[in-house]
Design an enzyme around this catalytic site. Structure first.
Site, PDB file in Angstrom:
ATOM      1  N   ASP A 126       0.844  -1.205   0.000  1.00 39.14           N
ATOM      2  CA  ASP A 126       0.000   0.000   0.000  1.00 39.14           C
ATOM      3  C   ASP A 126       0.875   1.248   0.000  1.00 39.14           C
ATOM      4  OD1 ASP A 126      -3.167   0.277   1.769  1.00 39.14           O
ATOM      5  OD2 ASP A 126      -2.177   1.817   0.544  1.00 39.14           O
ATOM      6  N   ASP A 230      -3.271  -3.259  -2.024  1.00 35.40           N
ATOM      7  CA  ASP A 230      -4.001  -2.043  -2.402  1.00 35.40           C
ATOM      8  C   ASP A 230      -3.358  -1.556  -3.693  1.00 35.40           C
ATOM      9  OD1 ASP A 230      -5.019   0.908  -0.555  1.00 35.40           O
ATOM     10  OD2 ASP A 230      -4.788   0.651  -2.718  1.00 35.40           O
ATOM     11  N   GLU A 275      -9.270  -1.404  -3.758  1.00 37.81           N
ATOM     12  CA  GLU A 275      -9.238   0.002  -4.182  1.00 37.81           C
ATOM     13  C   GLU A 275      -9.183   0.220  -5.696  1.00 37.81           C
ATOM     14  OE1 GLU A 275      -9.881   2.510  -2.167  1.00 37.81           O
ATOM     15  OE2 GLU A 275      -9.485   1.755  -0.156  1.00 37.81           O
TER      16      GLU A 275
HETATM   17  N1  SDC Z   1      -4.323   8.412   5.684  1.00 37.50           N
HETATM   18  C1  SDC Z   1      -5.479   8.971   4.948  1.00 37.50           C
HETATM   19  C2  SDC Z   1      -5.635   8.261   3.598  1.00 37.50           C
HETATM   20  S1  SDC Z   1      -6.061   6.623   3.866  1.00 37.50           S
HETATM   21  C3  SDC Z   1      -6.065   5.858   2.296  1.00 37.50           C
HETATM   22  C4  SDC Z   1      -6.740   4.513   2.492  1.00 37.50           C
HETATM   23  S2  SDC Z   1      -6.345   3.393   1.250  1.00 37.50           S
HETATM   24  N2  SDC Z   1      -7.120   2.076   1.553  1.00 37.50           N
HETATM   25  O1  SDC Z   1      -4.957   3.045   1.334  1.00 37.50           O
HETATM   26  O2  SDC Z   1      -6.763   3.915  -0.030  1.00 37.50           O
HETATM   27  C5  SDC Z   1      -6.730   8.830   5.811  1.00 37.50           C
HETATM   28  O3  SDC Z   1      -6.669   8.240   6.853  1.00 37.50           O
HETATM   29  O4  SDC Z   1      -7.778   9.282   5.365  1.00 37.50           O
HETATM   30 MN    MN Z   2      -5.168   0.751   1.588  1.00 37.72          MN
HETATM   31 MN    MN Z   3      -3.673   3.022  -0.263  1.00 37.40          MN
END
Ligand code: SDC
Ligand code: MN
Ligand code: MN
Length: 306
Positions: A126, A230, A275
């Protein structure tokens, strides 16, 4: 760990409740439409797929935010159902291949895997750590939090009572990180969680990084592996149609090398491909993203170059 004939069970999860963008729920449908099942059959797998999961929605008025967490009751209910489904497949010696859908689903998939294989380790590919707690999240998007729930970090929420802290910090390792919040950096440090960022990939090369990652969570190569991939770990030029793209990601080959190397261990027991959002780019870019999703799954399930 897998029964014979080797059976892959496709767990299609058209779910987007862990994040605000429309379209990621269509990911599983596009991956199956692209022929993933036939591709896996072609590799010699017995493939089980009894249709994409139908998650009943909860209307917004009945699911107000808890703190700033969005769609909490929906995410809690859906991920619990996914935990049951993945756990049941894994207990039958099948390899659950969960197609997302947003990464909050991993709260369910990894709970299910650990129910069937308590000794399993998690390899999380990820750009993000997805380890924000109720206290540290700045977005309230639960797809940025699944790992904290699995580790039992932060304050608990009654609606998520079903999630048990079944994952230990020394049993998860990250590859591909390059967009980690300040709060998450603190959590990674405080819990001594091993993480290989893109800096490490540049420095050591993907071969050495995967070896070091496995040495950390699977030193004698005898533990089952849950691979949670991801697609935003890949560079946006490689997998453009995803909700939280971050420049400077894994190349096409680095992404595939990880999947190939994990298959080579013979220890893979569960896979998430998360994703893929087929509504965020032009037709060609969406097709490219869906195709690489299918390709990564094939590599993780034994497709080789020679
Ligand atoms: N750190 C950020 C972005 S989290 C991104 C989630 S993913 N599943 O990796 O797309 C938050 O907490 O919103
Ligand atoms: Mn993720
Ligand atoms: Mn991500």
């Amino acid at each position: 760990f897998l029964s014979s004939p080797m059976t892959a069970s496709i767990v299609g999860c058209p779910f987007s409740g862990g994040q605000p963008r429309v379209g990621v729920d269509q990911g599983p449908i596009r991956l199956v439409e692209a022929g993933l099942i036939q591709q896996l059959t072609g590799l010699g797998w017995k493939v089980k797929f009894d249709g994409h999961h139908q998650f009943e929605d909860i209307n917004a008025t009945a699911d107000p935010p808890i703190g700033i967490l969005k769609n909490p009751r929906l995410v809690a209910r859906v991920t619990e159902a996914v935990a049951k489904a993945v756990g049941a497949h894994a207990k039958k010696g099948e390899l659950p291949v969960t197609l997302g859908g947003d990464h909050s689903l991993a709260m369910g998939t990894i709970s299910g895997t650990l129910d069937a294989h308590p000794d399993a380790c998690v390899i999380w590919i990820d750009a993000h750590a997805d380890i924000n707690t109720v206290e540290t999240t700045e977005s309230g998007n639960i797809h940025g939090m699944p790992v904290s729930f699995l580790l039992g970090l932060g304050s608990t929420i009654p609606e998520f009572g079903w999630v048990k802290p079944v994952l230990k910090p020394e049993r998860i390792v990250y590859i591909g990180l390059r967009d980690v919040d300040a709060g998450e950096k603190r959590i990674l440090k405080e819990n001594n969680i091993k993480a290989f960022s893109m800096h490490d990939v540049d420095r050591y090369g993907i071969g050495k990084v995967v070896e070091m990652a496995l040495d950390h969570v699977n030193p004698t190569r005898d533990r089952p592996i849950h691979l949670s991939f991801d697609v935003d770990a890949l560079d946006p030029s490689v997998a453009p149609s995803t909700g939280t793209p971050v420049r400077g990601g894994l190349t096409f080959r680095e992404g595939h090398y990880i999947c190939e190397a994990i298959w080579e261990t013979g220890l893979l027991v569960a896979l998430d491909l998360m994703e893929v959002n087929p509504s965020l780019a032009d037709v060609a870019s969406v097709k490219q993203t869906v195709a690489i999703g299918c390709s990564l799954v094939r590599s993780a399930l034994g497709e080789t170059l020679l």
